[in-house]
Design a protein around this motif. Structure first.
Motif: not given
Length: 561
Positions: A245-268
């Motif tokens: 199985x291969x997984x694609x979470x689709x987290x925008x690296x400029x907005x969601x993926x990394x802490x500090x992004x405007x729409x950051x998704x918490x790592x949990x």
């Protein structure tokens, strides 16, 4: 051979490099397609025609260089402009500098032709070019995206013989056909010049003699194509099978993926998404799951990793799914006890000491087995690795993600097979590393039976970059005759078989996962066993040619005794 030496018009000097750049770009179209790839086999003819015409006119070196550089910079701009999505200055620098480097083998060809004559000059051209491509695979400024053999990635059915030659065999094919067609064009022009009043009153002997270049050119086109079709038709997938199985979470690296992004998704929450997508596709037959590059992004100190809450959570999740192994991208840190023990890329902080940051992959064979770490080894210049020669220039350029020099490792790690799938030995390949044929081949040489690619293509937005990277994976499968399982943060997630055929490809830019049964081949190809024979051979030949050309040129300048 008589040829007009009338001055070349400015329009011709502009039009010809533009035509050459457009033809060279045919292997790297925004949406890769096999229909345009054959244009690579004529793509260098405009350059060869223009270079010869300017040489016969006695044009200044600067004039020849300007026309050559114009073609190369246009080719780079048309094919790799998408680098500027991440940072405009970096994109411009990549185009301008790479085109400048590409001028080197073409200038060496001109000097060799001048000193040793046309026959040796044109023979030297593919040698110098392929020697340059081989160099571009291994030095600090490595950027082999436009290696000519990569141009056939959109048409893997035509290059099944890469299992013997590797992708540099495609570079040889391009040059051989182009030079034969160029010679045919020269002889055809000579034949027309001999006809009185453009009549057709020429002998059958003359026509046959002039067209021998066309015969050879057609043979050079058709023979490799026919060989490839025959190999592909008769090739059967090899090895035991297992479900992946291969997984694609689709987290925008400029907005969601990394802490500090405007729409950051918490790592949990990111971890929860990865687990849920995996479980949606999981069956009792699933043996391996791949999560993408930097899926576990928080800084994980390698010496205390097991105590990290996310690692404990991953192990608890795997315990609920016995028999499943996990390969995931991760960012790790390793400390050193002293400056003497530190690596060349280590950095220092008073509160930490000497340490390295790694773009890495982590492998959990099961819920309790020690985690195995692989450190990405082919690092992107200016992003993950700043060559010493450019450190003062590139240290402030942002191409996406961490800027500076990551740590790396020298050897190719192949993860040990889990107990319930003894044939499954996966190669951890991280993003940019999949461009390198010889590099990926080392995994198969070390016993890998499956190529596992983890990547984050979203740095380049919706651009040709991630489409071309997907295609390059097809070539790596042919060269090694290994299936490839591809997990992208977003971009293209799916599977490629041992013939380089994309068997599954999930839609980009949506959270998803894909499941497939892959083959685990244990046999090694000729290319895997012997590596880049073509590239190394070209480099040796290039050095010898340069030495001979320099000596001959020096002797001609010596006064007669």
């Amino acid at each position: 051979m008589t040829t007009s030496t009338a001055g070349t018009s400015a329009l011709f000097r502009l039009r010809t490099p533009v035509l050459g750049a457009l033809l060279l770009s045919s292997g790297w179209t925004p949406w890769p397609t096999a229909w345009l790839v054959p244009l690579l086999l004529i793509a260098w003819v405009p350059y060869l025609v223009l270079e010869r015409k300017l040489t016969l006119e006695g044009a200044r070196k600067g004039r020849v260089f300007a026309s050559t550089y114009l073609m190369l910079v246009l080719w780079n701009a048309l094919t790799t402009w998408w680098v500027s999505y991440a940072q405009l200055a970096a994109g411009i620098a990549a185009v301008v500098l790479n085109a400048l480097l590409m001028c080197l083998p073409l200038m060496a060809f001109r000097q060799t032709k001048k000193r040793l004559g046309n026959r040796w000059g044109y023979l030297s051209l593919p040698i110098y070019w392929i020697a340059f491509e081989q160099l571009h695979l291994h030095w600090d400024l490595t950027w082999p995206w436009l290696t000519l053999g990569n141009g056939f990635a959109a048409a893997p059915g035509w290059v099944q013989w890469y299992e013997y030659t590797g992708f540099l065999g495609g570079s040889v094919w391009v040059w051989v056909v182009n030079l034969l067609l160029f010679q045919f064009l020269l002889h055809w022009q000579h034949l027309k010049a001999q006809q009185p009043d453009n009549s057709l009153a020429v002998s059958h002997f003359q026509v046959g003699n002039r067209f021998r270049w066309a015969y050879w050119a057609w043979l050079a086109i058709l023979a490799p194509t026919a060989l490839s079709l025959a190999i592909g038709k008769n090739y059967q997938e090899k090895g035991a099978t297992t479900e992946v199985i291969v997984v694609q979470p689709n987290l925008d690296p400029y907005v969601e993926k990394f802490e500090g992004g405007p729409q950051f998704v918490p790592y949990d929450e990111q971890l929860t998404r990865l687990m849920n997508l995996s479980e949606q596709k999981m069956t009792p037959e699933t043996k391996l799951i791949l999560w993408p590059e930097t899926a576990l992004e928080e800084t994980y100190w390698e010496n205390t990793m097991e105590s990290h809450p996310k690692i404990r959570r991953v192990r608890a999740w795997l315990a609920r799914h016995p028999g499943v192994a996990l390969l995931t991208g991760i960012t790790t840190v390793n400390s050193y006890p002293s400056q003497e023990a530190a690596s060349a890329t280590a950095r220092h902080r008073d509160d930490v000491g000497y340490y390295d940051i790694f773009n890495a992959a982590a492998y959990f064979a099961d819920a309790s087995a020690p985690v195995a770490i692989y450190h990405k080894s082919r690092l992107v210049p200016g992003v993950e690795k700043i060559p010493p020669i450019l450190s003062s220039v590139l240290k402030n350029i942002d191409l996406g993600g961490f800027v500076g020099s990551y740590g790396s490792q020298a050897e190719r790690t192949v993860y040990a097979a889990p107990a319930n799938a003894p044939a499954l030995r996966v190669a951890p390949i991280i993003c940019y590393e999949s461009i390198y044929g010889d590099f990926v081949g080392e995994y198969a040489h070390n016993g890998a039976t499956l190529l596992g690619l983890v990547t984050n293509d979203a740095w380049w937005h919706d651009s040709p970059g991630y489409r071309q990277l997907l295609s390059y994976g097809q070539l790596r499968c042919i060269e090694t005759r290994r299936d490839l399982a591809r997990s992208a943060n977003t971009g293209f997630t799916g599977f490629i078989n041992q013939k380089g055929e994309i068997t599954q490809r999930e839609t980009a830019w949506v959270p998803t996962a894909s499941r497939a049964t892959v083959h685990l081949n244990t046999e090694t190809t000729f290319y895997v066993r012997f590596g880049e024979l073509i590239g190394r051979g070209a480099q040796i030949a290039a050095v010898l040619l340069l030495v001979v050309a320099i000596v001959v040129g020096w002797r001609r300048k010596q006064p007669a005794v």
